[in-house]
Each structure stands twice: as structure tokens, then as C-alpha cells.
Design an enzyme around this catalytic site. Sequence first.
Site, PDB file in Angstrom:
ATOM      1  N   HIS A  64       0.855  -1.210   0.000  1.00  0.00           N
ATOM      2  CA  HIS A  64       0.000   0.000   0.000  1.00  0.00           C
ATOM      3  C   HIS A  64       0.878   1.244   0.000  1.00  0.00           C
ATOM      4  CE1 HIS A  64      -3.303   2.715   1.284  1.00  0.00           C
ATOM      5  NE2 HIS A  64      -4.077   1.764   0.829  1.00  0.00           N
ATOM      6  N   PHE A  65       1.337   1.685  -1.025  1.00  0.00           N
ATOM      7  CA  PHE A  65       1.370   1.155  -2.376  1.00  0.00           C
ATOM      8  C   PHE A  65       2.829   1.037  -2.783  1.00  0.00           C
ATOM      9  CE2 PHE A  65      -2.542   3.663  -2.041  1.00  0.00           C
ATOM     10  CZ  PHE A  65      -3.501   2.733  -2.406  1.00  0.00           C
TER      11      PHE A  65
END
Length: 163
Positions: A64-65
Site C-alpha cells: 500500500h502502495f
Amino acid sequence: MTFESQIPAAPRENATVLTCDQIAQILPHRYPFALVDRILDMEPGQWAMGRKCVSGNEAFFCGHFPGYKVMPGVLILEAMAQVGGVALLCQPENKGKLALFGGIKNARFKHQVTPGDVLELQCEIIRRMGPVGYGMGRAFVDGKLAAQAELTFALVDGENPAK
């Protein structure tokens, strides 16, 4: 929701401070889900303020991410709830209980939380009805509001949570 907080702007001189080891004696959360490093001040049953130092080594940043690390909003809400859980569970009558999430309303995310940020967390218990508590949570980074939400807690027996 219009709400005037009773939480002081900064920890008081006689603040009740809890370390991560002391928090672990109150909350059942463990790595990687223990999201509060320190309680900076609190009034048991009323409010608490805490801190989460966000490291680039957090497990959630793996996905993420990739290439653009942002702390997931749901984990910011969970960190707020853990602070609220400490406020509730520090009351003598709640010793040994668990504070479960009962609901989230009006969650708003205003500012991204990234590695290196220090997340300042607040949760004020605004109403209690038996084993159910309602709180107002806020998260700040560098004094800027990052997220806020109305949180609902359900207190259950820590030995037998199904009851």
C-alpha cells in the site's frame, strides 16, 4: 457532527503516560496490529491522546502502495480506536474487558500519512449506554488534521468475548 472537544491541546504537566509495554497490558493487539506507541495523556473513561511513529518498515507498506507508500485509512481509524480503547479499558470497572469496534460513522481523510510522519491520535468518549460507548476520534500530522471519525465501541468480557 459538531463537537467541542474536552481534550487539552497538549499533554498536561501531570499527564498519565503509558509506554508500548504498558499499552500491551491493556489492549490485546500485538505486532503487526499494535498501532499506538505511547499514550501521552488521558482521563480514564473520558479521553486519551496517543502517538504512532510511522516507519517505512511497516508491514502494510509492502502493498500500500509499492512506489508510493501511504498508510491505509482503515489503519488510521484502528489506531484512533486503540487510543479510545485505552481510555475505556483504564477504568477500574473495565479491567479485563475487550473494546471491540461496533461501528464507524462520518469518517473523513484529509491528509495522507506517509513514512516518517508522527501520527498524533485523540479519542474522546462522548456517550456511554451500558456496554456501548461512542467516541470522536481525530488523527493529526504536524498539527494538520489527517483523519476524523465517530467510533462505536462494544465492551465485552475478555475471558469470554461471545457473551
